[in-house]
Design a protein around this motif. Structure first.
Motif, PDB file in Angstrom:
ATOM      1  N   GLY A  88       0.740  -1.057  -0.060  1.00  0.00           N
ATOM      2  CA  GLY A  88      -0.140   0.009  -0.050  1.00  0.00           C
ATOM      3  C   GLY A  88       0.873   1.218   0.042  1.00  0.00           C
ATOM      4  O   GLY A  88       1.828   1.266  -0.181  1.00  0.00           O
ATOM      5  N   ILE A  89       0.378   2.534   0.260  1.00  0.00           N
ATOM      6  CA  ILE A  89       0.754   3.753   0.067  1.00  0.00           C
ATOM      7  C   ILE A  89       1.631   4.111   1.259  1.00  0.00           C
ATOM      8  O   ILE A  89       2.424   5.018   1.339  1.00  0.00           O
ATOM      9  CB  ILE A  89      -0.190   4.716  -0.583  1.00  0.00           C
ATOM     10  N   HIS A  92       5.458   4.417   1.797  1.00  0.00           N
ATOM     11  CA  HIS A  92       6.184   5.307   1.009  1.00  0.00           C
ATOM     12  C   HIS A  92       5.884   6.786   1.412  1.00  0.00           C
ATOM     13  O   HIS A  92       6.586   7.576   1.239  1.00  0.00           O
ATOM     14  CB  HIS A  92       5.656   4.965  -0.284  1.00  0.00           C
ATOM     15  N   ARG A  93       4.571   6.863   2.011  1.00  0.00           N
ATOM     16  CA  ARG A  93       4.156   8.277   2.631  1.00  0.00           C
ATOM     17  C   ARG A  93       5.171   8.852   3.576  1.00  0.00           C
ATOM     18  O   ARG A  93       5.723   9.668   3.749  1.00  0.00           O
ATOM     19  CB  ARG A  93       2.889   8.344   3.153  1.00  0.00           C
ATOM     20  N   SER A  96       8.644   9.440   2.249  1.00  0.00           N
ATOM     21  CA  SER A  96       8.467  10.780   1.718  1.00  0.00           C
ATOM     22  C   SER A  96       8.637  11.901   2.655  1.00  0.00           C
ATOM     23  O   SER A  96       9.176  13.059   2.481  1.00  0.00           O
ATOM     24  CB  SER A  96       7.396  10.794   0.895  1.00  0.00           C
ATOM     25  N   ASN A 122       9.008  -0.077  -0.731  1.00  0.00           N
ATOM     26  CA  ASN A 122       7.935   0.845  -0.577  1.00  0.00           C
ATOM     27  C   ASN A 122       7.284   1.508  -1.717  1.00  0.00           C
ATOM     28  O   ASN A 122       6.211   1.884  -1.763  1.00  0.00           O
ATOM     29  CB  ASN A 122       8.342   1.759   0.650  1.00  0.00           C
ATOM     30  N   TYR A 123       8.236   2.260  -2.428  1.00  0.00           N
ATOM     31  CA  TYR A 123       7.978   2.852  -3.526  1.00  0.00           C
ATOM     32  C   TYR A 123       7.220   2.034  -4.535  1.00  0.00           C
ATOM     33  O   TYR A 123       6.096   2.648  -4.919  1.00  0.00           O
ATOM     34  CB  TYR A 123       9.293   3.465  -4.488  1.00  0.00           C
ATOM     35  N   ALA A 126       3.845   1.829  -3.354  1.00  0.00           N
ATOM     36  CA  ALA A 126       2.861   2.843  -3.654  1.00  0.00           C
ATOM     37  C   ALA A 126       2.297   3.179  -4.978  1.00  0.00           C
ATOM     38  O   ALA A 126       1.285   3.186  -5.357  1.00  0.00           O
ATOM     39  CB  ALA A 126       3.560   4.351  -3.348  1.00  0.00           C
ATOM     40  N   SER A 129      -0.468   1.035  -5.655  1.00  0.00           N
ATOM     41  CA  SER A 129      -1.967   1.125  -4.956  1.00  0.00           C
ATOM     42  C   SER A 129      -2.814   2.203  -5.787  1.00  0.00           C
ATOM     43  O   SER A 129      -3.586   2.559  -5.146  1.00  0.00           O
ATOM     44  CB  SER A 129      -1.723   1.599  -3.559  1.00  0.00           C
TER      45      SER A 129
END
Ligand SMILES: C[S@@+](CC[C@H](N)C(=O)[O-])C[C@H]1O[C@@H](n2cnc3c(N)ncnc32)[C@H](O)[C@@H]1O
Length: 309
Positions: A88-89, A92-93, A96, A122-123, A126, A129
């Motif tokens: 999921g995102i 990566h959030r 970021s 993780n990227y 994202a 997703s």
């Protein structure tokens, strides 16, 4: 929620970041359920454990039970055992956020932080997703431009959500991406039954396609990289073939300025570009009837170029 208070606007991503950094998530995945056990495992104070576990529960990341706090599905992406495309995102959030904190240094030096192996996974999580509705709207819009494509090249296809959607609709799809992506996602691409090719779109592309497609790919390139890429797309297409790229165009997509800053935080050349920059790159590559159209019900635009028959 929804006020301008600091704990409404920035709270959640900082909470997730602090819990990942200190090992609160690791403690939960290792089966620690009570605040004192989480505190001991993560090396944080009891007070901190009590407060963050409550805050995580309030945001839906843990559930309270008789045993204590249990991580919900929402937290699954933070478990290193979770495959990249299922993360999921959220991880990566959080990555970021770290890039944003590093922005002053990036702005001074021009060098963004190199992603670690986990950050790269993780990227991809994202990327995988993208909401189903957005995905379908983009592929449908591409098929309005070029109905029932037979041979599709998905450039910078990453986790293959778009490529798989073209394949589901009957196309033979080849996904092109860089070696690091193909190595990481080899099993996933095999499950999706996609043909994959390693390459750098700025250098060359395989040929023989009636539709070359890319999504969220030109934002990773400089303007000169885009010109090289579009020239290679023209060569990759059969006469009468079409190029379609889904992007956020500066001046048309409400998110484009913010996304430019996001690219600044994570890459050395990525950016968002204007309609006239894209149209002139398409025309210089030889495309006829170059145009930019909005994708209904999304924030995306399609860049369209046609190779004369
Ligand atoms: C933001 S991701 C988008 C992935 C996918 N198209 C999607 O929308 O879900 C950008 C992808 O483009 C790939 N990419 C970036 N520059 C590239 C290049 N020069 N040649 C080939 N692939 C590239 C990256 O490796 C990454 O997989």
């Amino acid at each position: 929620m929804g006020s301008d208070a600091i704990y409404d606007r920035h709270h959640e991503v900082f909470l997730l970041w602090a819990c990942r950094e200190t090992g609160v998530f690791e403690a939960l995945f290792a089966g620690r359920r009570r605040p004192d056990a989480v505190a001991e495992h993560a090396g944080i104070t009891d007070r901190a454990a009590e407060i963050v576990l409550e805050a995580l529960a309030d945001a839906g990341y843990t559930q309270e039970s008789d045993e204590g706090y249990i991580p919900t599905e929402e937290l699954r992406g933070f478990d290193p055992e979770t495959p990249p495309t299922a993360r999921g995102i959220l991880p990566h959030r959080v990555d970021s956020l770290e890039n944003y904190i590093h922005l002053p240094e990036t702005m001074r030096t021009g060098s963004a932080p190199e992603p670690s192996e986990e950050e790269f996974k993780n990227y991809m999580g994202a990327m995988a997703s993208v909401p189903e509705g957005t995905l379908r709207a983009i592929v449908t819009a591409a098929e309005h431009v070029h109905p029932r494509p037979g041979q599709v090249l998905d450039v910078g296809g990453g986790p293959g959500r778009f490529g798989a959607e073209f394949a589901r609709r009957g196309a033979d799809v080849t996904l092109l991406d860089q070696r690091s992506v193909l190595e990481l996602l080899a099993d996933h691409h095999e499950e999706l039954d996609l043909d994959v090719v390693e390459g750098d779109a700025r250098e060359s592309l395989p040929d023989g396609f009636d539709l070359v497609f890319s999504a969220r790919m030109t934002v990773s390139l400089s303007l000169s990289g885009i010109n090289e890429y579009f020239g290679n797309v023209f060569e990759a297409l059969e006469p009468g073939g079409t190029f379609v790229a889904a992007e956020w165009v500066l001046g048309r997509a409400e998110v484009a300025e913010r996304f430019g800053m996001h690219m600044l935080s994570m890459s050395e050349v990525g950016n968002t570009y204007t309609e006239s920059e894209y149209l002139s790159a398409l025309e210089s590559a030889g495309f006829a009837d170059a145009e930019i159209r909005d994708v209904p019900d999304t924030r995306f635009q399609l860049l369209v170029g046609r190779k004369p028959a």
